[in-house]
Design a protein around this motif. Structure first.
Motif, short mmCIF file in Angstrom:
data_model
loop_
_atom_site.label_atom_id
_atom_site.label_comp_id
_atom_site.label_asym_id
_atom_site.label_seq_id
_atom_site.Cartn_x
_atom_site.Cartn_y
_atom_site.Cartn_z
N ASP A 1 66.40 27.50 50.11
CA ASP A 1 65.98 28.93 49.43
C ASP A 1 64.39 28.72 48.99
O ASP A 1 63.84 29.77 48.72
CB ASP A 1 66.90 29.21 48.27
N GLU A 2 63.90 27.47 49.01
CA GLU A 2 62.42 27.60 48.72
C GLU A 2 61.37 27.99 50.03
O GLU A 2 60.33 28.08 49.84
CB GLU A 2 62.06 26.21 48.31
N CYS A 3 62.11 28.21 51.27
CA CYS A 3 61.47 28.33 52.51
C CYS A 3 60.48 29.73 52.17
O CYS A 3 61.04 30.86 51.80
CB CYS A 3 62.29 28.90 53.42
N THR A 4 59.29 29.43 52.73
CA THR A 4 58.47 30.50 52.27
C THR A 4 58.07 31.39 53.46
O THR A 4 57.32 32.43 53.64
CB THR A 4 56.99 29.92 51.96
#
Ligand code: SF4
Lengths: 402, 82
Positions: B48-51
């Protein structure tokens, strides 16, 4: 950075403000006795703590003789007030008081200028006076670039109906206080009460000074002279476990800021930020009658997990019913990542984002994705066409309907 | 469990030691981890940290890496086509 009363007074005295007789700090009962002997009259002894409520806690005692002063000092040195041990005991001469006044300078964020406040009802909370007796309060804005003149000081004092020699005598406290405020980067300089003694003379009986944390570097010399160490943060109270946890969340992940929390007793959790936006938003919530549970600034593109953990922390606080996520328009913080973090935090707390997030108002970079996320989870959000003030109002209205 | 992003990597790419290493290196938020044996692991805690920076899409052949935005109805997948 908050100053102890004795430090505040030392600063004021350097600029000609008259203090009660003696006004020295004792660190031992024997020192208190010696100061009281010098004063050779009734004294008041005050605990030097960075906390309010000294009087109620027994941190202010009166003595008629040097022996009594010694005993009072011993008592005060033992006393812990709101978790603070005193740094010393201020010993001052005590004379009969005829009247108490209030004099203070602080920063007016709306006018973007310092404001000097004077009242002939001192000794009590000035906010209470403002509510119950507004006609007893005079206010004057001033520029930090132009010296605060005696004439301006007189206008202020006269605005509450003071004339004659009292007017002249009080003026000698007003102008120096304004100058001290501007010169040292203070956020508050207050004399409460400023007292007229029965002999007609005026003295600053209690004083309170707060310096902007960022100004400390510029005034190292003054701070050293007052004995304030470079490592002293001088918070008004020790951080609560909630605030310590917020700090920990911020520190374990270097990405952005999220977790610089100050705790209050309210029911609306705040995740706010963007330059002066956080203060504006906090004030707007208060103005709408809201009851913040915390003040928490975010910014600089915090990671999803950081925002998530912060949201979980805020929601774990007893009494918190909802969170409002609001910022000014942001270019350095991604809206979608904050939205992910907040929603994740709510879900991991076992709650419904549509129910727990009162409002989400962060317009800026990646807002398209952010708004899609919020829509999917049924969260009320708005774009920049809704002002920060209005968004805060919506959050408060939602709290009322709980 | 990831709520917002899904990362799909074709098995032939995931089992290629060099490509797995490359994925691990390019991702700014450590979504990928290459095990010592060469196989690729997707770090669930970081997905979920994917930018959405798309750097991983350049690894391997077109279509071998897909980033799916789970919040977009009916699509929203990022993948390299050429
Ligand atoms: S798009 Fe960027 S952040 Fe997301 S998985 Fe690929 S490399 Fe990592």
């Amino acid at each position: 950075m908050r100053f102890y009363e004795y430090e505040s007074k030392q600063l004021l005295a350097r600029h000609g403000i008259v203090l009660p007789q003696g006004s020295k700090v004792a660190h031992t009962p024997a020192e208190a006795r010696a100061i009281a002997q010098e004063i050779a009259g009734p004294t008041v002894l005050k605990s030097q703590v960075l906390s309010g409520g000294r009087m109620k806690a027994g941190g202010v005692l009166f003595a008629d003789t040097a022996e009594e002063a010694e005993a009072a000092c011993a008592k005060i040195l033992e006393l812990e007030i709101n978790g603070h041990k005193p740094r010393g005991v201020l010993v001052e001469g005590r004379q009969p008081i005829a009247q108490e006044y209030y004099l203070g300078v602080t920063w007016d964020g709306i006018a973007k200028q310092p404001i000097m406040i004077f009242s002939d009802m001192g000794g009590i909370d000035i906010e209470e006076v403002a509510e119950t007796h507004p006609e007893h309060i005079g206010r004057k804005h001033f520029s930090t670039l132009i010296p605060f003149s005696d004439h301006k000081a007189k206008e202020l004092v006269a605005s509450v109906g003071i004339t004659g020699s009292d007017l002249n005598r009080i003026t000698r406290f007003v102008a120096p206080l304004a100058r001290i405020f501007a010169k040292y980067g203070l956020t508050l300089a207050e004399i409460n009460p400023l007292v007229r003694l029965e002999n007609g003379l005026f003295v600053a009986v209690d004083a309170h000074v707060d310096m902007e944390a960022e100004a400390a570097g510029e005034h190292k010399e003054l701070l050293a002279e007052l004995g304030i160490g470079e490592d002293e943060t001088r918070q008004a109270r020790p951080p609560t476990p909630f605030e310590i946890e917020g700090k920990r969340i911020n520190e374990v992940d270097h990405r952005g800021v999220a977790g610089n929390v100050t705790e209050f007793k309210g029911s609306l959790g705040l995740i706010i930020g963007a330059g002066g936006g956080s203060l504006t938003l906090f004030d707007a919530v208060k103005k709408h009658g809201g009851d913040p549970a915390n003040y928490c600034e975010i910014g600089g593109n915090p990671s999803v997990s950081k925002v998530c953990n912060l949201t979980k922390l805020i929601l774990s606080k007893p009494g918190v019913e909802k969170v409002a996520v609001m910022m000014n328009v942001v270019s350095n913080t991604r809206v979608d990542l904050v939205a992910r973090g907040v929603i994740k935090g709510v879900i991991e707390s076992g709650m419904d984002p549509a129910e727990k997030i009162a409002i989400f108002r962060i317009p800026g970079s990646w807002e398209g994705d952010g708004f899609t996320i919020l829509k999917k989870y049924g969260v009320e959000f708005c774009d920049r066409s809704v002002s920060m003030y209005e968004a805060a109002g919506r959050a408060v209205a939602k709290m009322r309907s709980v | 469990m990831a709520l917002f992003i899904e990362v799909q990597v074709a098995p032939e790419l995931a089992n290629d030691e060099a490509n797995a290493k490359q994925l691990e290196e390019v991702c700014p938020v450590d979504v990928f981890s290459s095990k010592s044996g060469g196989a690729l692991e997707i770090v669930d805690a970081n997905v979920d940290e994917c930018t959405l920076c798309e750097l991983c899409l350049a690894v391997g052949k077109p279509g071998q890496v897909k980033i799916v935005k789970l919040y977009e109805d009916g699509g929203g997948a990022l993948e390299r086509t050429a």
